[in-house]
Design a protein around this motif. Structure first.
Motif, PDB file in Angstrom:
ATOM      1  N   PRO A  41       7.885 -18.421   2.754  1.00 32.82           N
ATOM      2  CA  PRO A  41       8.326 -19.763   2.365  1.00 32.82           C
ATOM      3  C   PRO A  41       9.547 -20.241   3.129  1.00 32.82           C
ATOM      4  N   SER A  42      10.263 -19.322   3.793  1.00 30.49           N
ATOM      5  CA  SER A  42      11.471 -19.713   4.518  1.00 30.49           C
ATOM      6  C   SER A  42      11.166 -20.409   5.837  1.00 30.49           C
ATOM      7  N   HIS A  43       9.966 -20.162   6.380  1.00 32.23           N
ATOM      8  CA  HIS A  43       9.596 -20.744   7.671  1.00 32.23           C
ATOM      9  C   HIS A  43       8.129 -21.191   7.618  1.00 32.23           C
ATOM     10  N   PRO A  44       7.853 -22.281   6.907  1.00 31.66           N
ATOM     11  CA  PRO A  44       6.456 -22.679   6.698  1.00 31.66           C
ATOM     12  C   PRO A  44       5.792 -23.367   7.877  1.00 31.66           C
ATOM     13  N   PHE A  45       6.555 -23.726   8.937  1.00 29.30           N
ATOM     14  CA  PHE A  45       5.971 -24.482  10.042  1.00 29.30           C
ATOM     15  C   PHE A  45       6.189 -23.764  11.367  1.00 29.30           C
ATOM     16  N   VAL A  46       5.236 -23.922  12.282  1.00 31.81           N
ATOM     17  CA  VAL A  46       5.261 -23.149  13.524  1.00 31.81           C
ATOM     18  C   VAL A  46       5.351 -24.007  14.781  1.00 31.81           C
ATOM     19  N   ALA A  47       5.164 -25.304  14.668  1.00 34.65           N
ATOM     20  CA  ALA A  47       5.199 -26.166  15.860  1.00 34.65           C
ATOM     21  C   ALA A  47       5.330 -27.617  15.416  1.00 34.65           C
ATOM     22  N   TYR A 107       4.309 -31.719  11.813  1.00 37.50           N
ATOM     23  CA  TYR A 107       4.725 -30.322  11.768  1.00 37.50           C
ATOM     24  C   TYR A 107       3.530 -29.458  11.378  1.00 37.50           C
ATOM     25  N   GLN A 108       3.203 -28.486  12.221  1.00 31.65           N
ATOM     26  CA  GLN A 108       2.034 -27.633  11.996  1.00 31.65           C
ATOM     27  C   GLN A 108       2.372 -26.495  11.044  1.00 31.65           C
ATOM     28  N   GLY A 109       1.533 -26.321  10.019  1.00 36.79           N
ATOM     29  CA  GLY A 109       1.735 -25.257   9.051  1.00 36.79           C
ATOM     30  C   GLY A 109       1.451 -23.890   9.626  1.00 36.79           C
ATOM     31  N   GLY A 110       2.022 -22.866   9.015  1.00 38.96           N
ATOM     32  CA  GLY A 110       1.829 -21.489   9.461  1.00 38.96           C
ATOM     33  C   GLY A 110       0.602 -20.858   8.834  1.00 38.96           C
ATOM     34  N   ASP A 111       0.454 -19.549   9.016  1.00 41.89           N
ATOM     35  CA  ASP A 111      -0.697 -18.852   8.442  1.00 41.89           C
ATOM     36  C   ASP A 111      -0.277 -17.587   7.705  1.00 41.89           C
ATOM     37  N   ASP A 112       0.989 -17.532   7.284  1.00 40.88           N
ATOM     38  CA  ASP A 112       1.419 -16.424   6.438  1.00 40.88           C
ATOM     39  C   ASP A 112       2.069 -17.000   5.185  1.00 40.88           C
ATOM     40  N   LYS A 113       2.657 -16.137   4.369  1.00 43.12           N
ATOM     41  CA  LYS A 113       3.202 -16.583   3.087  1.00 43.12           C
ATOM     42  C   LYS A 113       4.722 -16.542   3.069  1.00 43.12           C
ATOM     43  N   ASP A 162      -0.036 -28.987   6.872  1.00 44.84           N
ATOM     44  CA  ASP A 162       0.926 -29.555   7.812  1.00 44.84           C
ATOM     45  C   ASP A 162       1.726 -30.653   7.104  1.00 44.84           C
ATOM     46  N   MET A 163       2.634 -31.237   7.843  1.00 41.06           N
ATOM     47  CA  MET A 163       3.477 -32.280   7.275  1.00 41.06           C
ATOM     48  C   MET A 163       3.738 -33.361   8.317  1.00 41.06           C
ATOM     49  N   ILE A 164       3.564 -34.617   7.921  1.00 40.95           N
ATOM     50  CA  ILE A 164       3.883 -35.751   8.788  1.00 40.95           C
ATOM     51  C   ILE A 164       5.151 -36.415   8.264  1.00 40.95           C
ATOM     52  N   SER A 207       1.811 -34.674   3.330  1.00 39.93           N
ATOM     53  CA  SER A 207       1.293 -33.337   3.628  1.00 39.93           C
ATOM     54  C   SER A 207      -0.225 -33.327   3.617  1.00 39.93           C
ATOM     55  N   GLY A 208      -0.804 -32.549   4.541  1.00 39.12           N
ATOM     56  CA  GLY A 208      -2.260 -32.451   4.623  1.00 39.12           C
ATOM     57  C   GLY A 208      -2.680 -31.503   5.711  1.00 39.12           C
ATOM     58  N   TYR A 209      -3.990 -31.313   5.866  1.00 44.99           N
ATOM     59  CA  TYR A 209      -4.543 -30.443   6.906  1.00 44.99           C
ATOM     60  C   TYR A 209      -4.868 -31.291   8.137  1.00 44.99           C
ATOM     61  N   PHE A 210      -3.879 -31.484   8.963  1.00 49.90           N
ATOM     62  CA  PHE A 210      -4.044 -32.342  10.140  1.00 49.90           C
ATOM     63  C   PHE A 210      -4.336 -31.542  11.410  1.00 49.90           C
ATOM     64  N   THR A 211      -4.014 -30.260  11.434  1.00 43.86           N
ATOM     65  CA  THR A 211      -4.233 -29.443  12.637  1.00 43.86           C
ATOM     66  C   THR A 211      -5.308 -28.396  12.420  1.00 43.86           C
ATOM     67  N   GLY A 212      -6.107 -28.559  11.376  1.00 44.61           N
ATOM     68  CA  GLY A 212      -7.144 -27.584  11.056  1.00 44.61           C
ATOM     69  C   GLY A 212      -6.817 -26.896   9.745  1.00 44.61           C
TER      70      GLY A 212
END
Length: 530
Positions: free
Chosen positions: A299-305, A291-297, A278-280, A263-268
């Motif tokens: 926890p059921s859907h932490p990734f957006v792309a 997997y790109q992380g989201g921008d809300d809180k 994000d998650m690799i 896990s890390g900030y790979f997409t900004g």
């Protein structure tokens, strides 16, 4: 009754849930707007319009599905109350074209007259409309479209559009009016239809029809001449739209085949910002996915792309990811986070930056040596274990029970002179460490170390630094379900203040998230897959 039924409202108010624009000329000139959607709700009970924003999702007005649109647009998430059919891909309904599909699920946006409607099957051959990249401006000309009534047609069979001008811009809506008195009005059946910005051949969705005076629309009191309308803004919701569109895909990945997760900030983004970690993931077939992380809180859907960084072995070009032994993310500063990889031949590699396009600035930290010391490394994780603000301090557990810290990896590499021994060689404890992960669970000046032991016990060592380990906190007991944890990583997937959420891939192939792990424990799992 093709439009939403609305009650009479007092003078000075806008008729709720009756929007979309209509052209008396009958028919949109730009047939490329095949993303426009006709919604039949309740077998003719109501008719609305919408816009295809993903191959299986239509964006429309929540009021289309409300029990009484005059009393509000709040609706529940889930299957629609009434059978709803969407026609997508045809601007002329008299022709046999496009796709007809049932609406299977509704996902409303709280506080706005807006809902994502999931189709029972994907739409082929239609390009979804892009979401606007900038807020509408007062005086800007927009194009409003829909399948609603016109001046003379009660049930139009063609998409109509007209030019409107932005009168006002609020945080969640815009006020619009026809560019000229002859440009038509937003009428019943147009609710949920798209409001578009057309610039240099590019079409963007900036709003969804929500309410209108309906002056001049067939069936409206002839004394009503006002044609102003209110649209729900969508230009600031692109991430939410992307997230809803993607969330059904994430659980379908073969998580039982995920062998490594970092896990890390790979997409900004960064700690405290809007973009979460994000998650690799490396899979058994050597494919690598970001997997790109989201921008809300949520926890059921932490990734957006998701993005493919490495192809499976069966696809060209060939990659080396089948040879990964261990991998961990690290923050080296100056851009996106990177990755440290230990390969099966004991070579150690640093990728200083990783993003959606791949792995960059490769550094060889240790050359492959058949019987070199790094063949004895068992687990590793990178975190913020020194005064250096970067997350590039590497903790390694060795097969003889030693635990070492390699600080400031980007500066020192893996030079022995920089290495610190945190735990000496032993046979009673650390040989039984099965997974380790760096996180910040206790609020200490430096990061903590999470350890899952072979018997299922899970321990947090708070504030690890060059001086060693400083106590331990048991967050899961012996013989706990964590004995079935196969892959573990920690990151900032929910609140994004610090990496204190723990992701677990279980032995049964499911994936779970523990938000906000701290000294008091794990506080319950959020199942991300079945």
């Amino acid at each position: 009754m093709t439009g939403l039924l609305t009650a009479t409202v007092a003078a000075g108010a806008v008729t709720a849930a009756s929007p979309a624009q209509a052209l008396e000329s009958g028919g949109i000139k730009n047939s490329a707007h095949t993303f426009a959607t006709k919604l039949d709700i309740g077998d003719g009970k109501r008719s609305c319009s919408g816009a295809l924003v993903d191959k299986q999702w239509v964006l429309t007005a929540a009021s289309c599905f409300a029990d009484d649109p005059d009393k509000g647009f709040a609706i529940a998430e889930g299957a629609p109350k009434w059978k709803t059919t969407a026609t997508v891909g045809s601007t002329d309904l008299t022709k046999k074209a496009g796709t007809v599909a049932d609406v299977a699920e509704l996902v409303p946006y709280k506080g706005r007259d807006l809902v994502m409607a999931k189709l029972a099957k994907p739409v082929a051959g239609v390009t979804p409309v892009a979401i606007g990249t900038g807020a509408p401006e007062q005086g800007e000309e927009l194009k409003v479209a829909g399948f609603g009534r016109t001046k003379s047609v009660w049930v139009p069979d063609r998409l109509a559009d007209a030019a409107f001008t932005v009168d006002s811009v609020l945080s969640g809506s815009i006020g619009i009016s026809p560019k000229t008195p002859a440009d038509g009005a937003v009428c019943k059946g147009d609710t949920g239809g798209p409001t578009l910005r057309e610039t240099a051949g590019r079409v963007e969705l900036v709003g969804i029809n929500s309410a209108s005076w309906q002056g001049g629309c067939l069936g409206t009191d002839p004394s009503e001449t006002r044609k102003g309308a209110v649209d729900t803004r969508v230009d600031d919701l692109s991430t939410w739209i992307q997230k809803v569109s993607y969330r059904a895909l994430f659980p379908k990945a073969p998580w039982g085949k995920a062998t490594h997760i970092a896990s890390g900030y790979f997409t900004g983004g960064s700690a405290g910002g809007t973009r979460h970690m994000d998650m690799i993931v490396r899979w058994t077939d050597s494919e690598v996915t970001l997997y790109q992380g989201g921008d809300d809180k949520d926890p059921s859907h932490p990734f957006v792309a998701e993005y493919q960084l490495g192809k499976p072995l069966k696809q060209a070009p060939k990659t080396n990811w089948q040879y990964v032994k261990e991998m961990t993310s690290a923050g080296f500063g100056d851009g996106t986070d990177g990755l440290v990889v230990r390969w099966v031949d004991s070579e150690m590699t640093q990728y200083t930056h990783v993003d959606t396009k791949g792995f960059h600035n490769e550094k060889k930290l240790v050359a492959p040596v058949k019987k070199g010391p790094w063949t004895h490394a068992r687990q590793m994780t990178a975190g913020r274990y020194t005064a250096n603000a970067q997350r590039d301090d590497l903790v390694v557990v060795w097969d003889d029970g030693r635990v070492t810290l390699h600080p400031d990896l980007n500066t020192n590499g893996l030079a022995d002179k920089a290495k610190k021994t945190l735990v000496k060689k032993n046979t009673t404890t650390w040989p039984y460490a099965t997974q380790i992960a760096a996180g910040e669970f206790t609020g200490k000046k430096t990061a903590d170390l999470l350890v899952r032991w072979v018997d299922g016990e899970t321990t947090v060592y708070p504030g690890v630094d060059a001086a060693g380990l400083h106590g331990e906190i048991k967050i899961r007991p012996r013989k706990s379900p964590w004995i079935n944890a196969t892959v573990v990583t920690a990151g900032a997937f929910v609140a994004n203040e610090r990496p204190n959420d723990v992701m677990v891939r279980w032995k049964d192939g499911s994936l779970g998230l523990y938000p906000g792990v701290d000294a008091a424990g794990t506080h319950g799992e959020v199942k991300l897959t079945g």
